[in-house]
Design a protein around this motif. Structure first.
Motif, PDB file in Angstrom:
ATOM      1  N   ALA A 102      38.121  80.818  39.623  1.00 42.97           N
ATOM      2  CA  ALA A 102      37.953  81.964  38.718  1.00 42.97           C
ATOM      3  C   ALA A 102      38.296  83.269  39.443  1.00 42.97           C
ATOM      4  CB  ALA A 102      36.530  82.013  38.179  1.00 42.97           C
ATOM      5  N   THR A 103      37.844  83.406  40.680  1.00 42.92           N
ATOM      6  CA  THR A 103      38.163  84.594  41.471  1.00 42.92           C
ATOM      7  C   THR A 103      39.657  84.667  41.741  1.00 42.92           C
ATOM      8  OG1 THR A 103      36.012  84.349  42.533  1.00 42.92           O
ATOM      9  CG2 THR A 103      37.543  85.868  43.558  1.00 42.92           C
ATOM     10  N   CYS A 104      40.249  83.502  41.969  1.00 37.19           N
ATOM     11  CA  CYS A 104      41.691  83.424  42.191  1.00 37.19           C
ATOM     12  C   CYS A 104      42.442  83.975  40.973  1.00 37.19           C
ATOM     13  CB  CYS A 104      42.098  81.977  42.471  1.00 37.19           C
ATOM     14  SG  CYS A 104      43.869  81.682  42.529  1.00 37.19           S
ATOM     15  N   GLN A 105      42.068  83.521  39.783  1.00 39.85           N
ATOM     16  CA  GLN A 105      42.715  83.986  38.554  1.00 39.85           C
ATOM     17  C   GLN A 105      42.472  85.485  38.342  1.00 39.85           C
ATOM     18  OE1 GLN A 105      44.866  82.841  36.394  1.00 39.85           O
ATOM     19  NE2 GLN A 105      45.015  80.933  37.539  1.00 39.85           N
ATOM     20  N   GLN A 106      41.271  85.940  38.635  1.00 36.36           N
ATOM     21  CA  GLN A 106      40.922  87.354  38.470  1.00 36.36           C
ATOM     22  C   GLN A 106      41.778  88.230  39.388  1.00 36.36           C
ATOM     23  OE1 GLN A 106      36.911  88.332  39.675  1.00 36.36           O
ATOM     24  NE2 GLN A 106      36.674  89.724  37.930  1.00 36.36           N
ATOM     25  N   LYS A 107      41.929  87.812  40.634  1.00 34.22           N
ATOM     26  CA  LYS A 107      42.745  88.583  41.587  1.00 34.22           C
ATOM     27  C   LYS A 107      44.205  88.587  41.159  1.00 34.22           C
ATOM     28  CE  LYS A 107      39.900  88.129  45.709  1.00 34.22           C
ATOM     29  NZ  LYS A 107      39.865  87.809  47.126  1.00 34.22           N
ATOM     30  N   PHE A 108      44.678  87.445  40.670  1.00 37.62           N
ATOM     31  CA  PHE A 108      46.072  87.379  40.240  1.00 37.62           C
ATOM     32  C   PHE A 108      46.318  88.267  39.023  1.00 37.62           C
ATOM     33  CE2 PHE A 108      49.661  85.520  37.918  1.00 37.62           C
ATOM     34  CZ  PHE A 108      50.629  85.616  38.902  1.00 37.62           C
TER      35      PHE A 108
END
Length: 179
Positions: A97-103
């Motif tokens: 989820a953090t990965c998607q948010q950063k992207f």
């Protein structure tokens, strides 16, 4: 088999259009390829890229080596950013989820920068049109002034000729009366 991500040229002379393809490193530039993952059109301002993001990411993670131009295109589209973020997920630095948010945050920044460039180009075009219009108005005013001066000179010359004719007529009328 060593695979490369590279551009395959198409389009007519002096108007190149490229396909982004996965090909064997030994295959010729416009020859046999494994998969087409997108297109690149450098003729538009800014350049247009249509990329199958998931397939590009798969091939980059698999180990396909991009050429310099292909790498720049993939970086611009965020494939390398996502690869980097997925590496962090695999190492346990953060979750998916953090990965998607950063992207998504990165993508919003990219879109904002793209919009700023597009706005700048349109503003420059509008400014150039306005500047050309002002220059044309000045030229038209100068021409109108010259035409007005010529008309005024012609009217003045005609008035002068009429007064001279009137003076001649009065002079010719007076001379026979005296005789």
């Amino acid at each position: 088999m060593a695979t490369k991500i590279r551009l395959q040229r198409g389009g007519r002379k002096n108007y190149a259009f490229y396909s982004i393809v996965i090909a064997d490193a030994r295959a010729p530039r416009d020859g046999k390829f494994t998969e087409k993952i997108g297109t690149y059109n450098p003729n538009t301002n800014p350049a247009t890229v249509d990329l199958n993001f998931e397939r590009a990411l798969y091939w980059v993670e698999t180990g396909a080596q991009p050429t310099d131009t292909a790498r720049n295109i993939l970086k611009g589209e965020g494939v390398y950013m996502m690869k980097h973020l997925r590496g962090g997920v695999k190492k346990g630095a953060f979750d998916e989820a953090t990965c998607q948010q950063k992207f998504e945050a990165w993508e919003q920044t990219k879109v904002a920068a793209f919009d700023a460039v597009a706005k700048k180009v349109t503003d420059e075009k509008k400014a150039a049109v306005a500047q050309n219009l002002e220059a044309e108005k000045k030229v038209n005013e100068a021409i109108a002034k010259k035409v007005a001066d010529k008309k005024a000179a012609a009217v003045a010359a005609q008035a002068e000729a009429e007064t001279a004719n009137a003076a001649e007529e009065t002079a010719t009328e007076e001379t026979p009366a005296e005789a």
